[in-house]
Design an enzyme around this catalytic site. Structure first.
Site, mmCIF file in Angstrom:
data_model
loop_
_atom_site.group_PDB
_atom_site.id
_atom_site.type_symbol
_atom_site.label_atom_id
_atom_site.label_comp_id
_atom_site.label_asym_id
_atom_site.label_seq_id
_atom_site.Cartn_x
_atom_site.Cartn_y
_atom_site.Cartn_z
ATOM 1 N N GLY A 149 0.837 -1.193 0.000
ATOM 2 C CA GLY A 149 0.000 0.000 0.000
ATOM 3 C C GLY A 149 0.875 1.247 0.000
ATOM 4 O O GLY A 149 0.495 2.282 -0.513
ATOM 5 N N GLU A 392 19.398 1.133 1.486
ATOM 6 C CA GLU A 392 18.820 0.746 2.769
ATOM 7 C C GLU A 392 17.347 0.378 2.665
ATOM 8 O O GLU A 392 16.861 -0.475 3.411
ATOM 9 C CB GLU A 392 19.018 1.875 3.788
ATOM 10 C CG GLU A 392 20.479 2.192 4.115
ATOM 11 C CD GLU A 392 21.183 3.070 3.091
ATOM 12 O OE1 GLU A 392 20.515 3.535 2.135
ATOM 13 O OE2 GLU A 392 22.398 3.288 3.222
#
Lengths: 644, 644
Positions: A149, A392
Site C-alpha cells: 500500500g 537501505e
C-alpha cells in the site's frame, strides 16, 4: 511501441539469449482448465464482477486499478503454472504472490474468491471495520504474502522471498510481484532491480501493469513500453513486452519467464485502466473512485454473462521439506571486566555466538559490514550473509521478505542511514515481520565525521513504530545478551550500537531482558537518579563516582531497554530520590528522556532531560559530549544545580 | 570496457545525437592557465598534497576517495569552464558544485585552498572542533552548496538547483555534482536521474567517479563502466565515458557536456582510488583511513615537486540579475463559521492566497496533488509547480536545492509517505534549507484505506529533527494562517493536514503564531484540561460540550503548534486544572502527549496520553477514532474516570 502478437518473449537489446531454467517442472497435476481459454475468460469476467460489486458496496477502493490487471493475474494464477496448496498458505513450497500495487486489493480478494477461498459474502465485508479484507492488504489476510500500500515495496519484499528460495530454503517455489507503472518512479524499485539481477534471481517474476494513468494524471512514461523495457533491461533483467489483456500473450510470457535462467524476468504489459467497462477505460478522474449503484449495474451489463460457478485451480506444489537446521545452545559470554570493547564489535560476536541456537539467522548489511561488524558473522557464515550495498530501503524490505519466509533477518547499517528506510520499517509490523534492525555509529560520540553520520533521530523513529522494541546496550556483555533477547523476541527489534569502545561493566552471566534495566549505583542517601543508556551510562558512572568523593550520592540506572521500559524501577527511583535526570546521545524529542517522562506521567517527579540540543559538529567524541552537555561534566553540573 | 582516448563524447546506444546548447558562452575572462595542461597538473599535485597533509594531521578522513577524483575536479574547476565569483558564494550566477560523495571533503577543501579561498592553516583545522571544515561538508562552509555525507542526496539537490536555473531564475549557471560509484546503488539516484531527464536539465552535469572500491570491498559493478553507461543512458542522460585521470579527456568531456541540449549529461570516469600514491592505489582496506606521518611523508615524495604558489582561477560569471518578483500582501481569510472544510483543502487555498506576499513559493508534489490539494496552487501558478511523481526522497532533496537557491519550496504528499524521505529531511537543516513540508491524510481518521496510508509516526519523525517546527491545524482558518506563518519562518516547518472535512471554528482574523495555542473552553471550575490538535480538537470540543450538560467543566486547548509549544498556556492550565489529558491521532511515542509532558517536565501535573495504541484497521473514521480511544467518547470516559 512494439508488440509481439503471439506473446513470445522479446529478447532485450544486447541481452543474453534465453537459457533453459534448471528448475524442475513442478506441474504435477495440471488443472483441467489450464489450457482452456474460455475458462480463463469466464474467470476474468467473474473477477471483474467481484471487483465492481465489492467496491461499490464498500463505497471506496480502486476498481479501475484492479480491472487493468485482471487478465494478467487470472492468466498467471489459473493456467497451471502457479503452485499453491490452498489449505495451507504457509506451505513452504507454495509459489508466492505479492501485490506491490496494494491498492488493487479488490483484484487480490476477487482472485481468492475465484479460487474458492473467499465467498461473495466475505467480499461484501471489504474495507468494513473488523474485516480481514482491508483497503490495502495486510497480514490479517493470510493469502497476502506481505502488507503493501506504500508503493515501491512489494518488489523488494519479493527479492527477499526469492533469495530465500534460491539460496536458503533451496526450494523451487517462484515469487511473483504485480507492479504498478506509477510506482516505477520509486527509487526503491531500482534498488530491488539491481539486487535481483546481482543475485541472479531467476525465480522472481515482475509483472508490470502499464495502464498509463497514475492517481492525478498520466505517468512519466505513459504507454511508452520501450522506455520501461530499456530501463529494466539495463538493470539486468529479462524483459517480455505484451498486451496485458491478451490471455494467449500472458500465458506465453509466463511460460517463457519460467524458462529464463540466471536472471529475473519482467513482463511489461500494456493495459487499460478500467478495462472492461467502456465509461471507465483509460479515463482520467477515476483513480480510487467507486461506481455508484446505477453505474455499477451499467458496468456489470457490459461484462456479459457471469458464471458464478466457475472456480480457478492451482497446480499442486511439490512436497519438499526445507532442511531443518540442527539447533544447539549458544556459547557463553566472556569479556574481561574493564576491557574496552565497542558494542558494535560485540554485536558481530553475538551473531556468531547465538547462531547455533538461532539457525534461522540471516545477516544483511548496507555496504558497511566492516563498520557495523556484521562482517564478523559474514566471515563465519558467508552463506547466511547477503550484501545489500548502499540501498537501505531495499535492505529492510528484503529482510521483511526473508522474515515472511521464516528466517530471522538482522539488517544493519549506520543508525543515521536507517532513516532512509523509515517507510519500510513502519510498514513491517503490518506484514507481521519478525525483523531485527541494528544501527551502529549512534550519536555525537562518533566524533569527527560530523552530523551527517550521526544517528540522532533513530530512537524517536523506532519508538514511534507499532509494537517495536528498542534496545541500547552500553557494554559488550549487555550487547551480547540483548542481541540474544532480540533473536528470541518475535517482532520488530531495534538495537543501537556505538562506534567507540567502552569498558565492560557486566559479568558474562548477567541477565538482560526486554523491558528491563540495571540499577548500577544505589544508596539510601541518593539525591537524584541519573537514567542513562549506551555511551551515557559511562558518563553517568564517572559523574556518580566523582560526586561520591564529594559526599553526594546519586543513583544510576542503565536503561538498556528503551521500549518497553522498566516502569517499576523508574518509579521506585523517582519515589526514592525525587529528581530524575536523563542523559542521552540523541535529540531530545522522542528520545530516552521523553520515554522516561511517559513512564512517570502521573507521578510528581520532575524529570530533567540532558540531550543533544545544539547543532552537532565535527570534533573529538569527548569534546562533542561536553558541547552538547551530555558528558560527565554536564551531569555533575546538573546535580550540583539541584543542590541549590 | 571502452575508452575513447581523445575524450570525445561517446553517444549512447540509440540516443539522440548531440545538439548545440542554446546557452550563451559565459566565458568572459578565460584565466591565463585555462589551456595550460602543465598548470593543471601542478594544481592537481598541490591538491593531492593538501589532501594528504590535511587528513594525516586530522587523523581521520577519506584521503583515497579524494585522490581518485582529483583530476576530475581540477579539470572541471580550473580550465575556464567554471564560472564563480569567489568573493560572493551566493552570487546567483555562480556555477554550483555539490560533492554528493561528501566523504571526499578533503578534496573539496583542497580545491578551495588551490583557488586561494582557504589557507594551509585553515586546512590544518580540518575535522577539529569549531572548524568550518567538517568531516563531511555542511552549510558552515560557505563554498559547499549543500550538506552531504548521507550518500545519494547530492544529485537530487543538484536537480533542484538546475530546475531553479532553467525554469525559475532562468540564469545560465550550471550545476555540477561529483558522484561516487558506491552511491549509485541508492534508489534516490535513479529518482533524480529520471526527473532530471523528464525536465530536460541540460544545465546539470554529473561526474561519476568510478574508483571501483566501496567501503568494505568492490562495488556491485567494479570497473564495468559499460554497466553504468547502459543504465544512465536508459534513464535518458547523455553519457561520456573517460579515463578520469586524463586531463585532456576531462576537459574535452566537460566541453562536450556544455554543448548537450535538452538532457543532462553524466561523465562516467574510470578512476583509481588512492591515485598518485603507489601503496594506496586500488588497494582494499584504505577506505576512510589516514596515513600516519611516516606514510604521509613517503606519499608526498611520490607526488614530486609541489608548487605551493600556484593558484587556480575561475571564469567570471555573468552579471545577470534574476527578475525580482513584485511583492504584494496576502488576501484575507474567509470561511463561514461552521462550514465543513478539510484542512488539506485550506492548504491549497492558502498557497494561492499568500503567493503574492511570498512570490518565492514553489510547490512540489509526489503525484498526489489532487489529494494533498497542491493542485489548487498548480492550477493557479502552473509555472511554479513541479510534479515530482512517486519519488519522495528526490522530492525533498529537490526542495532543498531550490531552497538553497533562494526559493520557498512547499513539498507535499501523504504524511505516511514522508517517512520515505526521512534521511533527506533530517539532513536539510545541515544545509540550512528553508524547507516546508506538508503531509496530508494524517492519522486513522482517513478511514477505509487502512494502516499503510495512515501517517502515525510523522509528528515523532519531524519533532526529532534539529530546529524543526511542527504545526497541526484543526480547521480551515488555522490552516491558512499557519501556512502563512510557515512561509514567514526561516527553516524546516512541517504542516500536518487531514483528509476529512471539519467545521470552521475560527474567525478569519484570528491570529496564529509558531509556538502558540488557543484555549477554546475555559472556566474557573475546570476539572481537567484536554490538549488536542487537528481532528481531536473537534472530539475534545464535543466531549466538553457533552460534559458541560452534566455540569462537568473541562478546559480545551488547541495545540496547533506542536513544536515549539506554548509552555506558558500548558503550565497555566496544569496549575489551574491539575490534570491534563492529551488526545492525538498518532502513535503515542514522540507525539503530542510526550511533547506536552516535556513542556511540564518539572511540574507535578499528571498527564494522561490518549493516542493510537492498537494496530489500526480499515473502517469508518469514527469507528477508528473509537477503536483507538481518541474519540469524544474516549475523552468523556477518561474525564469520568478522573471523577472517581
Amino acid at each position: 511501441m512494439r508488440y509481439n502478437a503471439n506473446g513470445a518473449s522479446v529478447p532485450e537489446t544486447g541481452g543474453n539469449t534465453m537459457k533453459q531454467s534448471r528448475r524442475p517442472s513442478t506441474k504435477t497435476r495440471p488443472p483441467a482448465a489450464s489450457d482452456d481459454a474460455a475458462m480463463l475468460r469466464k474467470l476474468a469476467t467473474l473477477v471483474r464482477y467481484y471487483i465492481l460489486t465489492m467496491t461499490t458496496q464498500a463505497g471506496s477502493g480502486h476498481p479501475t486499478s484492479s480491472l487493468s490487471a485482471t487478465e494478467l493475474m487470472v492468466g498467471l494464477l489459473f493456467s497451471g503454472g502457479f503452485h499453491y496448496e490452498v489449505a495451507n498458505p504457509q506451505n513452504p513450497n507454495n509459489d508466492r504472490l505479492i501485490f506491490s500495487k496494494g491498492h488493487a486489493s479488490p483484484l487480490l480478494y476477487a482472485l481468492w474468491a475465484a479460487a474458492g477461498v473467499l465467498k461473495e459474502s466475505d467480499l461484501a465485508t471489504y474495507r468494513q471495520f473488523g474485516s480481514r479484507l482491508e483497503g490495502h492488504p495486510t497480514s490479517l489476510f493470510p493469502y497476502a504474502d506481505a502488507a503493501t500500500g506504500s508503493l515501491g515495496q512489494g518488489l523488494c519484499i519479493g527479492v527477499g522471498m526469492a533469495i530465500n528460495g534460491k539460496y536458503l530454503d533451496r526450494l523451487p517455489y517462484r515469487t511473483h510481484v504485480l507492479i504498478g507503472d506509477s510506482e516505477m518512479a520509486e527509487g526503491s524499485q531500482w534498488e530491488a532491480m539491481q539486487i535481483a539481477a546481482h543475485y541472479k534471481l531467476d525465480n522472481l517474476l515482475g509483472i508490470l501493469d502499464v495502464n498509463r494513468l497514475g492517481q492525478r494524471g498520466e505517468t512519466m512514461y505513459g504507454w511508452d513500453l520501450a522506455a520501461y523495457q530499456k530501463k529494466v533491461s539495463a538493470f539486468g533483467w529479462e524483459t517480455i513486452v505484451i498486451d496485458g489483456h491478451s490471455l494467449p500473450e500472458i500465458l506465453s510470457a509466463c511460460e517463457a519467464a519460467r524458462r529464463v535462467a540466471d536472471r529475473p524476468t519482467m513482463i511489461i504489459a500494456r493495459t487499460v485502466k478500467g478495462k472492461g467497462v467502456s465509461f471507465l477505460e483509460d479515463k482520467e478522474g477515476w483513480h480510487g473512485k467507486t461506481l455508484n449503484k446505477t453505474e455499477c449495474e451499467a458496468a456489470l451489463k457490459e461484462l456479459g454473462e457471469i458464471d458464478k460457478s466457475v472456480r480457478g485451480e492451482f497446480s499442486v506444489p511439490e512436497a519438499r521439506v526445507p532442511a531443518e537446521p540442527a539447533r544447539k545452545s549458544s556459547g557463553p559470554v566472556n569479556y574481561p571486566a574493564g576491557k574496552s570493547v565497542a558494542t558494535r564489535d560485540a554485536y558481530g560476536n553475538a551473531l556468531v555466538r547465538i547462531f547455533p541456537a538461532f539457525p534461522e539467522i540471516v545477516s544483511l548489511d548496507g555496504e558497511v559490514s566492516n563498520s557495523t561488524k556484521a562482517a564478523t558473522f559474514k566471515d563465519a557464515h558467508p552463506d547466511r550473509f547477503f550484501e545489500m550495498y548502499i540501498a537501505e530501503q531495499n535492505m529492510i524490505s528484503v529482510a521483511v521478505g526473508l522474515a515472511c519466509r521464516g528466517k530471522l533477518p538482522f539488517a544493519s547499517t549506520f543508525a543515521a542511514f536507517l532513516t532512509r528506510a523509515y517507510d519500510q520499517i513502519r510498514m513491517s509490523p503490518y506484514s507481521g515481520a519478525n525483523l531485527k534492525v541494528v544501527g551502529s555509529h549512534a550519536g555525537v560520540s562518533i566524533g569527527q565525521d560530523g552530523p551527517s553520520q550521526m544517528g540522532l533521530e533513530d530512537i524517536a523513529m523506532f519508538r514511534a513504530v507499532l509494537d517495536s522494541v528498542v534496545l541500547y546496550p552500553c557494554d559488550a556483555v549487555s550487547t551480547e545478551r540483548l542481541v540474544e533477547a532480540a533473536a528470541a523476541h518475535r517482532g520488530l527489534v531495534y538495537i543501537r550500537t556505538t562506534r567507540e569502545a567502552s569498558p565492560v561493566i557486566y559479568g558474562g552471566d548477567e541477565r538482560f531482558v526486554i523491558g528491563g534495566s540495571k540499577v548500577l549505583r544505589k544508596s539510601d542517601r541518593d539525591v537524584a537518579t541519573v537514567v542513562a543508556a549506551g555511551v551515557t551510562v559511562h558518563e553517568a558512572l564517572a559523574a556518580c563516582d566523582e560526586l561520591k568523593r564529594e559526599g553526594i550520592a546519586v543513583r544510576v540506572v542503565d536503561l538498556y531497554s528503551v521500549k518497553p521500559l522498566d516502569e517499576k524501577t523508574l518509579r521506585d527511583a523517582a519515589s526514592a530520590t525525587g529528581r530524575i535526570i536523563t542523559v542521552e546521545d540523541h535529540y531530545p524529542e522522542g528520545g530516552i528522556g521523553e520515554a522516561v517522562r511517559s513512564a512517570l506521567g502521573d507521578l510528581a517527579a520532575p524529570v530533567r532531560i540532558l540531550a543533544v540540543r545544539r547543532r552537532p559538529k565535527s570534533g573529538k567524541p569527548e569534546e562533542l559530549l561536553d558541547y552538547e552537555e551530555i558528558s560527565r561534566k554536564a551531569i555533575i553540573a546538573e546535580i550540583r544545580k539541584l543542590g541549590n
